[in-house]
Design an enzyme around this catalytic site. Structure first.
Site, short mmCIF file in Angstrom:
data_model
loop_
_atom_site.label_atom_id
_atom_site.label_comp_id
_atom_site.label_asym_id
_atom_site.label_seq_id
_atom_site.Cartn_x
_atom_site.Cartn_y
_atom_site.Cartn_z
N VAL A 67 7.46 -10.53 13.01
CA VAL A 67 8.09 -10.70 11.69
C VAL A 67 9.03 -9.52 11.49
O VAL A 67 8.92 -8.50 12.17
CB VAL A 67 7.06 -10.78 10.53
CG1 VAL A 67 6.27 -12.08 10.59
CG2 VAL A 67 6.13 -9.59 10.53
N SER A 68 9.95 -9.68 10.55
CA SER A 68 10.96 -8.64 10.35
C SER A 68 10.44 -7.41 9.62
O SER A 68 10.80 -6.29 9.95
CB SER A 68 12.14 -9.22 9.58
OG SER A 68 12.70 -10.28 10.32
N THR A 69 9.59 -7.63 8.61
CA THR A 69 9.13 -6.49 7.81
C THR A 69 7.62 -6.49 7.63
O THR A 69 6.97 -7.52 7.78
CB THR A 69 9.77 -6.51 6.39
OG1 THR A 69 9.31 -7.68 5.71
CG2 THR A 69 11.28 -6.51 6.45
N GLN A 72 5.60 -9.00 5.50
CA GLN A 72 5.40 -10.36 5.99
C GLN A 72 4.14 -10.46 6.85
O GLN A 72 4.01 -11.34 7.68
CB GLN A 72 6.62 -10.81 6.81
CG GLN A 72 7.87 -10.96 5.99
CD GLN A 72 9.08 -11.21 6.88
OE1 GLN A 72 9.47 -10.35 7.66
NE2 GLN A 72 9.66 -12.38 6.77
#
Length: 169
Positions: A67-69, A72
């Site tokens: 996931v990006s961050t 999340q």
């Protein structure tokens, strides 16, 4: 498993399509045929051609979720749960599970680079991801070919529900 058109398979082996056709005629490397009599090849044929014994392959099967961050985390856990469920259903034994944070555009993700290092060291048999963009956002096809040069398959389970990434467009 993946099927290849003669053009793609020839490129993978570094030979011409004419060579593949000749090998098929001579019985050196028999092509499979579709019901409409078109030639195609399988990943197992590639491994066989490269002289890789698939019988007692000790290399690892890896789940890769990203996931990006950090906020999340729930999505990350959903990806992992889904992939584990997929593997259990298929009777696939998972050796390691990599949970990664970072942009799919970033080629400097530590865990991702470690995974690619292991691919190059011939330690990884299969990488399982929910969606192509979980592995890398752009250039997936290049990385798939790269992994195949080291006899590693990437399995994309394509769970659309877990990857609502179309907002990028």
């Amino acid at each position: 498993m993946t099927n290849y058109k003669p053009k793609d398979f020839a490129e993978l082996l570094g030979v011409s399509v004419k060579t593949l056709q000749r090998w098929d005629r001579e019985g050196t490397l028999k092509a499979n045929r579709t019901p409409t009599d078109r030639r195609y090849y399988t990943y197992d044929q590639y491994l066989q051609f490269k002289g890789i014994n698939t019988e007692n392959d000790q290399r690892q099967v890896v789940i890769y979720a990203r996931v990006s961050t950090r906020n999340q985390k729930d999505d990350l856990q959903n990806q992992v749960a889904f992939l584990r469920q997929f593997c259990n259903a298929k009777g696939i034994i998972v050796d390691q599970c990599i949970e990664d944070y970072g942009s799919g555009l970033n080629y400097n993700r530590k865990k991702w680079n470690e995974l690619l290092d292991e691919v190059m060291e011939q330690k990884i048999k299969t990488i399982i991801v929910t969606h192509k963009d979980r592995f890398i956002r752009f250039g997936y096809d290049w990385f798939e070919k790269f992994c195949m040069k080291f006899n590693t398959t990437i399995v994309v389970v394509n769970n659309e529900a877990l990857s609502p990434q179309e907002e990028l467009v």
